[in-house]
Design a protein around this motif. Sequence first.
Motif, PDB file in Angstrom:
ATOM      1  N   ASP A  79      32.382  40.862 -24.381  1.00  0.00           N
ATOM      2  CA  ASP A  79      31.491  41.845 -23.761  1.00  0.00           C
ATOM      3  C   ASP A  79      30.017  41.606 -24.063  1.00  0.00           C
ATOM      4  O   ASP A  79      29.155  42.347 -23.589  1.00  0.00           O
ATOM      5  N   ALA A  80      29.704  40.574 -24.842  1.00  0.00           N
ATOM      6  CA  ALA A  80      28.310  40.317 -25.215  1.00  0.00           C
ATOM      7  C   ALA A  80      27.480  39.947 -23.982  1.00  0.00           C
ATOM      8  O   ALA A  80      27.952  39.245 -23.087  1.00  0.00           O
ATOM      9  N   GLN A  81      26.274  40.443 -23.935  1.00  0.00           N
ATOM     10  CA  GLN A  81      25.364  40.181 -22.824  1.00  0.00           C
ATOM     11  C   GLN A  81      24.132  39.429 -23.318  1.00  0.00           C
ATOM     12  O   GLN A  81      23.734  39.580 -24.473  1.00  0.00           O
ATOM     13  N   PRO A  82      23.501  38.639 -22.432  1.00  0.00           N
ATOM     14  CA  PRO A  82      22.270  37.945 -22.827  1.00  0.00           C
ATOM     15  C   PRO A  82      21.205  38.941 -23.270  1.00  0.00           C
ATOM     16  O   PRO A  82      21.153  40.060 -22.759  1.00  0.00           O
ATOM     17  N   ASN A  83      20.383  38.538 -24.223  1.00  0.00           N
ATOM     18  CA  ASN A  83      19.300  39.393 -24.693  1.00  0.00           C
ATOM     19  C   ASN A  83      17.948  38.865 -24.203  1.00  0.00           C
ATOM     20  O   ASN A  83      17.880  37.919 -23.405  1.00  0.00           O
ATOM     21  N   ALA A  84      16.882  39.476 -24.703  1.00  0.00           N
ATOM     22  CA  ALA A  84      15.535  39.144 -24.232  1.00  0.00           C
ATOM     23  C   ALA A  84      15.207  37.658 -24.403  1.00  0.00           C
ATOM     24  O   ALA A  84      14.533  37.062 -23.552  1.00  0.00           O
ATOM     25  N   ALA A  85      15.701  37.058 -25.476  1.00  0.00           N
ATOM     26  CA  ALA A  85      15.423  35.638 -25.715  1.00  0.00           C
ATOM     27  C   ALA A  85      16.090  34.776 -24.646  1.00  0.00           C
ATOM     28  O   ALA A  85      15.455  33.879 -24.071  1.00  0.00           O
ATOM     29  N   HIS A  86      17.366  35.041 -24.367  1.00  0.00           N
ATOM     30  CA  HIS A  86      18.070  34.284 -23.320  1.00  0.00           C
ATOM     31  C   HIS A  86      17.348  34.429 -21.976  1.00  0.00           C
ATOM     32  O   HIS A  86      17.162  33.447 -21.249  1.00  0.00           O
ATOM     33  N   ARG A  87      16.952  35.651 -21.666  1.00  0.00           N
ATOM     34  CA  ARG A  87      16.314  35.902 -20.352  1.00  0.00           C
ATOM     35  C   ARG A  87      14.963  35.204 -20.257  1.00  0.00           C
ATOM     36  O   ARG A  87      14.622  34.615 -19.224  1.00  0.00           O
ATOM     37  N   ALA A  88      14.191  35.262 -21.327  1.00  0.00           N
ATOM     38  CA  ALA A  88      12.874  34.614 -21.320  1.00  0.00           C
ATOM     39  C   ALA A  88      13.018  33.100 -21.128  1.00  0.00           C
ATOM     40  O   ALA A  88      12.258  32.480 -20.373  1.00  0.00           O
ATOM     41  N   LEU A  89      14.002  32.499 -21.782  1.00  0.00           N
ATOM     42  CA  LEU A  89      14.201  31.045 -21.675  1.00  0.00           C
ATOM     43  C   LEU A  89      14.663  30.652 -20.274  1.00  0.00           C
ATOM     44  O   LEU A  89      14.240  29.621 -19.733  1.00  0.00           O
ATOM     45  N   ALA A  90      15.517  31.464 -19.669  1.00  0.00           N
ATOM     46  CA  ALA A  90      15.948  31.186 -18.290  1.00  0.00           C
ATOM     47  C   ALA A  90      14.759  31.259 -17.336  1.00  0.00           C
ATOM     48  O   ALA A  90      14.626  30.448 -16.410  1.00  0.00           O
ATOM     49  N   LYS A  91      13.878  32.209 -17.588  1.00  0.00           N
ATOM     50  CA  LYS A  91      12.675  32.354 -16.759  1.00  0.00           C
ATOM     51  C   LYS A  91      11.777  31.133 -16.883  1.00  0.00           C
ATOM     52  O   LYS A  91      11.271  30.609 -15.877  1.00  0.00           O
ATOM     53  N   LEU A  92      11.607  30.647 -18.107  1.00  0.00           N
ATOM     54  CA  LEU A  92      10.761  29.464 -18.319  1.00  0.00           C
ATOM     55  C   LEU A  92      11.327  28.236 -17.603  1.00  0.00           C
ATOM     56  O   LEU A  92      10.568  27.405 -17.091  1.00  0.00           O
ATOM     57  N   GLU A  93      12.635  28.126 -17.557  1.00  0.00           N
ATOM     58  CA  GLU A  93      13.243  27.002 -16.838  1.00  0.00           C
ATOM     59  C   GLU A  93      12.981  27.138 -15.336  1.00  0.00           C
ATOM     60  O   GLU A  93      12.614  26.165 -14.680  1.00  0.00           O
ATOM     61  N   ARG A  94      13.156  28.338 -14.803  1.00  0.00           N
ATOM     62  CA  ARG A  94      12.891  28.569 -13.372  1.00  0.00           C
ATOM     63  C   ARG A  94      11.452  28.238 -13.014  1.00  0.00           C
ATOM     64  O   ARG A  94      11.161  27.740 -11.935  1.00  0.00           O
ATOM     65  N   GLU A  95      10.533  28.520 -13.926  1.00  0.00           N
ATOM     66  CA  GLU A  95       9.113  28.291 -13.678  1.00  0.00           C
ATOM     67  C   GLU A  95       8.695  26.843 -13.914  1.00  0.00           C
ATOM     68  O   GLU A  95       7.520  26.492 -13.783  1.00  0.00           O
ATOM     69  N   GLY A  96       9.646  25.995 -14.309  1.00  0.00           N
ATOM     70  CA  GLY A  96       9.350  24.580 -14.491  1.00  0.00           C
ATOM     71  C   GLY A  96       8.662  24.243 -15.796  1.00  0.00           C
ATOM     72  O   GLY A  96       8.069  23.180 -15.946  1.00  0.00           O
ATOM     73  N   LYS A  97       8.719  25.138 -16.758  1.00  0.00           N
ATOM     74  CA  LYS A  97       8.078  24.888 -18.054  1.00  0.00           C
ATOM     75  C   LYS A  97       9.067  24.360 -19.094  1.00  0.00           C
ATOM     76  O   LYS A  97       8.698  23.662 -20.025  1.00  0.00           O
ATOM     77  N   LEU A  98      10.328  24.732 -18.925  1.00  0.00           N
ATOM     78  CA  LEU A  98      11.352  24.344 -19.893  1.00  0.00           C
ATOM     79  C   LEU A  98      12.359  23.407 -19.222  1.00  0.00           C
ATOM     80  O   LEU A  98      12.916  23.729 -18.177  1.00  0.00           O
ATOM     81  N   ALA A  99      12.585  22.246 -19.838  1.00  0.00           N
ATOM     82  CA  ALA A  99      13.518  21.270 -19.257  1.00  0.00           C
ATOM     83  C   ALA A  99      14.951  21.518 -19.708  1.00  0.00           C
ATOM     84  O   ALA A  99      15.894  21.221 -18.975  1.00  0.00           O
ATOM     85  N   ALA A 100      15.125  22.020 -20.910  1.00  0.00           N
ATOM     86  CA  ALA A 100      16.492  22.177 -21.427  1.00  0.00           C
ATOM     87  C   ALA A 100      16.536  23.141 -22.600  1.00  0.00           C
ATOM     88  O   ALA A 100      15.544  23.334 -23.307  1.00  0.00           O
ATOM     89  N   VAL A 101      17.717  23.711 -22.765  1.00  0.00           N
ATOM     90  CA  VAL A 101      18.042  24.464 -23.973  1.00  0.00           C
ATOM     91  C   VAL A 101      19.084  23.654 -24.733  1.00  0.00           C
ATOM     92  O   VAL A 101      20.056  23.179 -24.144  1.00  0.00           O
ATOM     93  N   VAL A 102      18.856  23.452 -26.010  1.00  0.00           N
ATOM     94  CA  VAL A 102      19.855  22.827 -26.879  1.00  0.00           C
ATOM     95  C   VAL A 102      20.332  23.927 -27.831  1.00  0.00           C
ATOM     96  O   VAL A 102      19.513  24.553 -28.498  1.00  0.00           O
ATOM     97  N   THR A 103      21.628  24.181 -27.833  1.00  0.00           N
ATOM     98  CA  THR A 103      22.104  25.315 -28.637  1.00  0.00           C
ATOM     99  C   THR A 103      23.274  24.949 -29.535  1.00  0.00           C
ATOM    100  O   THR A 103      24.105  24.108 -29.200  1.00  0.00           O
ATOM    101  N   GLN A 104      23.312  25.607 -30.678  1.00  0.00           N
ATOM    102  CA  GLN A 104      24.439  25.495 -31.602  1.00  0.00           C
ATOM    103  C   GLN A 104      25.461  26.594 -31.330  1.00  0.00           C
ATOM    104  O   GLN A 104      26.512  26.628 -31.956  1.00  0.00           O
ATOM    105  N   ASN A 105      25.133  27.490 -30.406  1.00  0.00           N
ATOM    106  CA  ASN A 105      26.027  28.618 -30.130  1.00  0.00           C
ATOM    107  C   ASN A 105      27.098  28.233 -29.110  1.00  0.00           C
ATOM    108  O   ASN A 105      26.911  27.328 -28.306  1.00  0.00           O
ATOM    109  N   ILE A 106      28.192  28.972 -29.165  1.00  0.00           N
ATOM    110  CA  ILE A 106      29.353  28.636 -28.325  1.00  0.00           C
ATOM    111  C   ILE A 106      29.693  29.785 -27.387  1.00  0.00           C
ATOM    112  O   ILE A 106      30.792  29.851 -26.853  1.00  0.00           O
TER     113      ILE A 106
END
Length: 244
Positions: A79-106
Amino acid sequence: MMTKELQTLKTWIGEAKRGVFFGGAGVSTESGIPDFRSDTGIYKKKYPYPAETMLSHSFYVHKTADFYDFYRNVMLYPDAQPNAAHRALAKLEREGKLAAVVTQNIDGLHQKAGSKTVWELHGSVLRNYCTKCGAFYGLDFILQSDGVPKCEKCGSTVKPDVVLYEEGLDSDTISGAVSAIRKADLLIVGGTSLAVYPAAGLIDYYRGSQLVLINLQETPYDSRADLVIHDKLGAVLTAACGEA
Ligand code: ZN
């Protein structure tokens, strides 16, 4: 009020064209997923072994039912939902500022928030495969099965696509992460003390001069960073790049 550090981060993000975010367990704690390494209270009373033992390959092989008991109770948060950090990073990718997320989370929360290029170093609980015929099963199959989940096609054990202790990381995933970090013009590290393999080694591939560390606590790598912010990740990223 925006601190000098936050203003610097905002400027760097504004200029970035192929930034990379590298994150750990701290990214998902704001979504209610505890860090099983630090939050040992949740399972210590119930389970006789440390998490590292119960999430090891040999434990999975020799005590598969006990592995799944622990795995379902401690590692799965459907039931966990994305938080502000996840949303901000997705936005940066859409805007062409972020190329990738590297995560240790599963937990798959970056993709749930809309991120497309996500290198999951330790795999994902959302993917599970039959160890014999390779049939795919989603998270619900694991949640709804009792004991050891068995393949509906061939009856063999279904295993999560999660890198267990004693297991090697997927080489394509490592290559993708290394390549993104090598080319990055901005590297933001958040929610990790960088103590977990192979985090620290991957950071070494960064060649730029804008290494940002965002963490509540100090880390051994603070002195190596070009910018250090000790604050909540979601709040910092939201302030630095605008609400998603
Ligand atoms: Zn099968």
